[in-house]
Design a protein around this motif. Structure first.
Motif, mmCIF file in Angstrom:
data_model
loop_
_atom_site.group_PDB
_atom_site.id
_atom_site.type_symbol
_atom_site.label_atom_id
_atom_site.label_comp_id
_atom_site.label_asym_id
_atom_site.label_seq_id
_atom_site.Cartn_x
_atom_site.Cartn_y
_atom_site.Cartn_z
ATOM 1 N N SER A 181 29.941 34.818 34.488
ATOM 2 C CA SER A 181 30.288 36.216 34.238
ATOM 3 C C SER A 181 31.807 36.376 34.156
ATOM 4 C CB SER A 181 29.751 37.099 35.370
ATOM 5 O OG SER A 181 30.340 38.380 35.334
ATOM 6 N N ILE A 182 32.237 37.308 33.351
ATOM 7 C CA ILE A 182 33.660 37.627 33.236
ATOM 8 C C ILE A 182 34.255 37.948 34.611
ATOM 9 C CG2 ILE A 182 33.201 40.070 32.798
ATOM 10 C CD1 ILE A 182 36.027 37.938 31.201
ATOM 11 N N LEU A 183 33.430 38.361 35.565
ATOM 12 C CA LEU A 183 33.923 38.658 36.914
ATOM 13 C C LEU A 183 34.541 37.427 37.560
ATOM 14 C CD1 LEU A 183 31.051 40.898 38.358
ATOM 15 C CD2 LEU A 183 33.312 41.639 37.564
ATOM 16 N N ASP A 184 33.948 36.261 37.340
ATOM 17 C CA ASP A 184 34.470 35.038 37.928
ATOM 18 C C ASP A 184 35.895 34.786 37.450
ATOM 19 O OD1 ASP A 184 33.655 32.437 39.459
ATOM 20 O OD2 ASP A 184 34.624 31.714 37.621
ATOM 21 N N LEU A 185 36.102 34.927 36.146
ATOM 22 C CA LEU A 185 37.432 34.727 35.566
ATOM 23 C C LEU A 185 38.407 35.801 36.039
ATOM 24 C CD1 LEU A 185 39.151 33.076 33.550
ATOM 25 C CD2 LEU A 185 38.355 34.635 31.757
ATOM 26 N N LEU A 186 37.932 37.035 36.108
ATOM 27 C CA LEU A 186 38.792 38.148 36.519
ATOM 28 C C LEU A 186 39.293 37.964 37.946
ATOM 29 C CD1 LEU A 186 39.863 40.966 35.547
ATOM 30 C CD2 LEU A 186 37.898 41.956 36.743
ATOM 31 N N PHE A 187 38.391 37.632 38.859
ATOM 32 C CA PHE A 187 38.776 37.487 40.263
ATOM 33 C C PHE A 187 39.684 36.272 40.493
ATOM 34 C CE2 PHE A 187 34.574 39.754 41.428
ATOM 35 C CZ PHE A 187 35.195 40.984 41.381
ATOM 36 N N MET A 188 39.575 35.269 39.620
ATOM 37 C CA MET A 188 40.379 34.072 39.789
ATOM 38 C C MET A 188 41.722 34.128 39.061
ATOM 39 S SD MET A 188 38.597 32.438 41.898
ATOM 40 C CE MET A 188 39.729 31.053 41.972
ATOM 41 N N GLU A 189 41.737 34.739 37.875
ATOM 42 C CA GLU A 189 42.934 34.687 37.030
ATOM 43 C C GLU A 189 43.700 36.010 36.948
ATOM 44 O OE1 GLU A 189 44.348 32.032 35.183
ATOM 45 O OE2 GLU A 189 43.102 30.882 36.564
ATOM 46 N N GLY A 190 43.061 37.120 37.296
ATOM 47 C CA GLY A 190 43.755 38.393 37.320
ATOM 48 C C GLY A 190 44.420 38.748 36.003
ATOM 49 N N PRO A 191 45.705 39.107 36.027
ATOM 50 C CA PRO A 191 46.392 39.552 34.814
ATOM 51 C C PRO A 191 46.479 38.493 33.712
ATOM 52 C CG PRO A 191 47.620 40.166 36.782
ATOM 53 C CD PRO A 191 46.531 39.236 37.231
ATOM 54 N N ASN A 192 46.176 37.240 34.043
ATOM 55 C CA ASN A 192 46.238 36.168 33.046
ATOM 56 C C ASN A 192 44.962 36.050 32.225
ATOM 57 O OD1 ASN A 192 47.659 33.886 31.849
ATOM 58 N ND2 ASN A 192 46.141 32.589 32.873
ATOM 59 N N VAL A 193 43.937 36.854 32.527
ATOM 60 C CA VAL A 193 42.639 36.724 31.860
ATOM 61 C C VAL A 193 42.757 36.859 30.351
ATOM 62 C CG1 VAL A 193 40.367 37.787 31.547
ATOM 63 C CG2 VAL A 193 41.249 37.415 33.845
ATOM 64 N N LEU A 194 43.473 37.863 29.893
ATOM 65 C CA LEU A 194 43.565 38.087 28.456
ATOM 66 C C LEU A 194 44.232 36.898 27.756
ATOM 67 C CD1 LEU A 194 42.852 40.000 26.189
ATOM 68 C CD2 LEU A 194 45.021 41.187 26.558
ATOM 69 N N ASN A 195 45.265 36.346 28.354
ATOM 70 C CA ASN A 195 45.889 35.153 27.782
ATOM 71 C C ASN A 195 44.893 34.003 27.681
ATOM 72 O OD1 ASN A 195 48.421 36.355 27.526
ATOM 73 N ND2 ASN A 195 49.090 35.702 29.561
ATOM 74 N N TYR A 196 44.085 33.849 28.727
ATOM 75 C CA TYR A 196 43.067 32.797 28.735
ATOM 76 C C TYR A 196 42.075 33.023 27.589
ATOM 77 C CZ TYR A 196 39.011 30.045 30.198
ATOM 78 O OH TYR A 196 37.953 29.162 30.227
ATOM 79 N N LEU A 197 41.558 34.238 27.480
ATOM 80 C CA LEU A 197 40.547 34.538 26.456
ATOM 81 C C LEU A 197 41.091 34.287 25.048
ATOM 82 C CD1 LEU A 197 39.157 37.891 27.929
ATOM 83 C CD2 LEU A 197 38.043 35.631 28.029
ATOM 84 N N GLU A 198 42.299 34.746 24.806
ATOM 85 C CA GLU A 198 42.876 34.626 23.466
ATOM 86 C C GLU A 198 43.212 33.182 23.110
ATOM 87 O OE1 GLU A 198 46.167 37.288 23.794
ATOM 88 O OE2 GLU A 198 45.010 39.035 23.081
ATOM 89 N N SER A 199 43.346 32.327 24.105
ATOM 90 C CA SER A 199 43.705 30.930 23.850
ATOM 91 C C SER A 199 42.505 30.033 23.558
ATOM 92 C CB SER A 199 44.489 30.361 25.035
ATOM 93 O OG SER A 199 43.647 30.203 26.159
ATOM 94 N N GLN A 200 41.295 30.581 23.737
ATOM 95 C CA GLN A 200 40.094 29.751 23.565
ATOM 96 C C GLN A 200 39.719 29.645 22.084
ATOM 97 O OE1 GLN A 200 38.964 28.240 26.535
ATOM 98 N NE2 GLN A 200 40.892 29.297 27.007
ATOM 99 N N ASN A 201 39.315 28.441 21.680
ATOM 100 C CA ASN A 201 38.763 28.267 20.350
ATOM 101 C C ASN A 201 37.364 28.860 20.323
ATOM 102 O OD1 ASN A 201 40.966 26.828 19.255
ATOM 103 N ND2 ASN A 201 40.259 24.950 20.276
#
Length: 204
Positions: A181-201
């Protein structure tokens, strides 16, 4: 414009698609299907990958449109989900930063699953500080010229999407688990989530 199913705290891959789009169209005129993320998500607990399921009211043998599906609260699933999230993520870096904003999902008893899922989506978009125009279908789109990502809502037998590793709370116990779930990424990465998402192929 992309075509998506509204799902319950969607898997990360769905937000990868969203992060690369300028408009979202949610399919709301389809028939409800079991074994999908419409009413479930997966998080990471001390025991590994864990299912959070939203129980629904169903009449056997009768098809229901997704938008007409009602939630069943007889077992107080909302309280259980919140308790499980607290137990799983209270030591994560950004849990306290976001959890209060997510409480409306668990505090209010929503009649329809669609309303719950759209609220989940909006709260996540707010957390990501991401503004994307959103519409809903007026009829079931069997065929469409839109980028059709409705299959991202399929949970059973879904493909293993290649997503970059990020640190997870219980990774040392069970290894990295992708596309939770996106919750896992949100709780772990916080403000960096959008950068993570945009960097994925993202290739389907």
């Amino acid at each position: 414009m992309i075509l998506l199913q509204p799902t319950y705290f969607s898997p990360i891959i769905q937000y990868v698609a969203i992060s690369k789009s300028d408009t979202i169209c949610f399919e709301v005129e389809d028939n409800f299907q079991k074994q999908t993320y419409r009413n479930r998500c997966y998080i990471y607990t001390a025991d590994g990958k864990h299912l959070l399921n939203v129980p629904i009211q169903r009449d056997k043998g009768i098809k229901q449109k997704t938008k007409d599906v009602k939630i069943d609260y007889k077992d107080d699933w909302n309280k259980l989900h919140l308790k499980t999230l607290i137990t799983a993520y209270n030591s994560s870096p950004f849990f306290e930063f976001y959890i209060d904003d997510l409480l409306p999902v668990f505090d209010k008893k929503h009649t329809f699953l669609l309303d719950l899922n759209l609220l989940c989506h909006q709260l996540i978009m707010d957390a990501l500080q991401l503004e994307i125009t959103t519409t809903k279908t007026n009829e079931f789109l069997k065929e469409t010229s839109l980028k059709d990502y409705r299959n991202l809502a399929v949970a059973k037998g879904a493909p293993q999407y290649s997503l970059d590793r990020y640190i997870q709370v219980f990774e040392q116990n069970h290894g990295f688990i992708p596309n939770l779930s996106i919750l896992d990424l949100l709780f772990m990465e916080g403000p960096n989530v959008l950068n993570y998402l945009e960097s994925q192929n993202f290739i389907l």
